[in-house]
Write an enzyme that holds these catalytic residues in place. Sequence first.
Site, mmCIF file in Angstrom:
data_model
loop_
_atom_site.group_PDB
_atom_site.id
_atom_site.type_symbol
_atom_site.label_atom_id
_atom_site.label_comp_id
_atom_site.label_asym_id
_atom_site.label_seq_id
_atom_site.Cartn_x
_atom_site.Cartn_y
_atom_site.Cartn_z
ATOM 1 N N ASP A 139 -52.029 29.482 -105.457
ATOM 2 C CA ASP A 139 -52.194 30.826 -105.590
ATOM 3 C C ASP A 139 -51.507 31.382 -106.963
ATOM 4 O O ASP A 139 -51.698 32.503 -107.201
ATOM 5 C CB ASP A 139 -51.608 31.811 -104.426
ATOM 6 C CG ASP A 139 -52.211 33.091 -104.235
ATOM 7 O OD1 ASP A 139 -53.011 33.481 -104.968
ATOM 8 O OD2 ASP A 139 -51.745 33.891 -103.632
ATOM 9 N N HIS A 166 -44.666 33.071 -106.679
ATOM 10 C CA HIS A 166 -45.838 33.304 -107.730
ATOM 11 C C HIS A 166 -45.926 34.913 -107.638
ATOM 12 O O HIS A 166 -46.575 35.651 -108.480
ATOM 13 C CB HIS A 166 -47.337 32.900 -107.421
ATOM 14 C CG HIS A 166 -47.605 33.314 -106.003
ATOM 15 N ND1 HIS A 166 -47.396 32.329 -104.868
ATOM 16 C CD2 HIS A 166 -48.336 34.080 -105.644
ATOM 17 C CE1 HIS A 166 -48.160 32.592 -103.754
ATOM 18 N NE2 HIS A 166 -48.740 33.857 -104.040
#
Length: 854
Positions: free
Chosen positions: A23, A268
């Site tokens: 991701d 992230h």
Amino acid sequence: MTEGHQFLLKELGVKPRIGWHIDPFGHSSTQASFFAQMGFDAFIINRLDYEDKEKRLADKTMQFIWQGSNSRSSTDDIFSHALLEHYSAPHGFCFDVSCDDPVLTPANVAERARAFQLYALDHGSHYQTKHILVTMGDDFQYEKASKNFANMDILIDYFNEHPELGMDVFYSTPSLYIDKVHRDSANITWTTKTDDFFPYADGPHSYWTGYFTSRPALKKYVRDSSNLLTAVEQLAATVTQFSANMSRESLMDSLSPAQQAISVLQHHDGVSGTEKQHVANDYAERLAVGNDKAEEVFHATLAHLVTGESGSQFNSCPLLNESRCEAVSVLMEEKIVAVTVYNPSSQNRFGIARIPIPRKDVAVLNSKFEYIYSEVYSTHDADPTPLSASALAYTLVFEYDTVDSLGFDTFFIQPAPADVKHQAVLLSVDDADRSRDQTIKSAGASLTFAAGNGLLKAATSSAGGSVKLSHNLFVFQSNKGDNIDGQASGAYIFRPETNSTAVPASVISLKIIRGRIFSQAIQHFTFTSQVMHTVSWRVYNKSKMAEAFEMEYTIRSPKIFDDQGAELISRFSSNLKTRGEFFTDANGLEMQRRIRNQRPSWKTTVTEPVASNYYPINSAIYIQDDQHRLSVLVDRAQGGSSLLDGSVEVMLHRRMVHDDGRGVGEPLNEPGEDGTGLIVRGTHVVVFSDRQRSGDWQRQLEHAVHHAPILSFAEASERWVSKALLNHSPVQVELPANVKLLTLKPMSDGSTLIRLQHIYGIDESSTYSKAVQVDLTSLFKDLSVQLVEELNLSANQRISSVQKLQWNYHNGHETVDQQEEKGLRISLNPLEIRTFRVVLKRSAGHPHLRAGKQ
């Protein structure tokens, strides 16, 4: 990674083999190299640029060998696998409570199994072996895990009961999948990749380049917190060797909140700035709690080293960027303040201290109790709109001589010295004569500001000569979606208004400070509103900074346009002939060559000429021609580019009105303390030099920027001074200029973790891009190295026990000559990192006692 791998090893006995980055919004080549150095067999990724992915699907190159470092050998290469369709379940097979796909029943399982078979066959057509990896899930799923597994069980059982379908379907793991691919790929020669996966776009007008800068204050907070933690671990690793009264286990427990907070921010949607505002607030609070604990440990170990006693002798000033420092308030009570400068970097440091103070009649003494030259100026004259109403009236500036690596030195601020000749020289802050050019100079550099508009127009450097160099602040109006595409600029995506150019700012005032230590030009900018931004340019007369310029900016939140966000940038323009080429760093290490409007791996379609040319900067961006280089070194992660030949720009701040539709669910509109927008202050170091010289010392400047000295303050009573050890370093011999002590950390088993890093890449410097040796036995004075064990990068196994899968591919790496190592004298090749577990034993008494301090 070390924290996580140590946890997995201790609690589960597991050593991960696969990197799983499904991701992150683009992928760094340095991360691939790091995973290889951790002993991983493969790296599974997901988000690829939509055009790159189309080409890879057609070419069957979704699996490849990633050669993440041009400076390293094949040991840093890693097999990489890109997922087919995000990390979601195949269409029609989402079984979570939030999904509308049909559940499996005896009545429909045959038809659904056939649909799954067709999907699998199509999936397999894009890969080179008969094994495919199918993800089952997505964000916010498995809220009712039993429903998911019940349906997957039915599907798996059906395939097992019908071998005529020619397909085995079973629960698997990334490691098992990679092992199967490796077993069946003996006759495959895999393609290679040497660049990275930036920038990432999931559509023609959707470039994920905004998050490079989103939440710039949080990004700086993470950087500063990491620097503090590094310093505390250094002190704890050495000081605890000399005192039975300091429990290493207790200190490590106290550091856990800081370690965990910094680790969590690597998510992230953490340091990237792509979280909701209340989540960002929570992250900041976690960092604050961790920093408080880390500072307690720092001050306790420092006090133990300085006076041989524990207790709250020292204080920090976390709001120096707002010209606030509670610890110096005792100057108004005619008390002396001790300032301890700790140097967390691997090399000895000369530098400049800049400290807000409440009065101007002060003097500075060094640790030999000698008066040293110092300067002071009015904080409010330099910045008539300070960041805080509590900003102190004056700013004190003094130079400090060499502070040894991992060591400290002490200085004293004395109020009202008896002899005024020792008093800090009061510098005037003058309004510049705008009818003529204004120049500030140092021993090695000068900056000239144009008559009339007050903008930078030229620069000189003893290292590079003269250059036509202009600078201004600009703002891009954010796109809210248009008739070309509905995509808006947001936390992830940078999309300026179509066919618009950046709006330049105007200098409304220019002030000049000229001193013996430094000279400074202060520009106050505005756009169309009365919101004022400040850029302060400084040149210094000593240290490596004598040939560089320091640009400190204070951005009082970009002005929101009518129903549109704003993205504010700093742009330099020069007469360098750059031919579309510029360079950005990869995670602070290898520099990546960029070509405007081009990609190394495929022919790109230019639909967003600004956003598609932005790249992440963690350390530096530079442009160059045949003779010269212009570099900008940053103090936090930011985005930047070179949109025109001879130019280089860095985005400083962003403020949005619209969400970009990628999951945050709210605009990136940081309100700040007063609701008018978050104020951001930062520093860029700008270097203009000839290419040869710049290559020699740019890396060292980057290292100095990333590992800023840490200041601690104490009331210097007569008793305190009589007992105090005023300077000390545990380092016996300064490390070579191309070597960084990346880690010096106490471990729970009583050992110490040491990482040494060669900071230069191959061919970066004719002087320093060479193999170098370090003798571990001579690293420390008063401490002997009694046991050394080399580990992999994440320190969860011996380097000798790492056995990675071998793959067929055309290597392409140049052979790296290995120097002979004798005893504990170890070698480092360009950009090599080596990790060691060592046992340190004291070979002499406590430094405080040996200095005769009782």
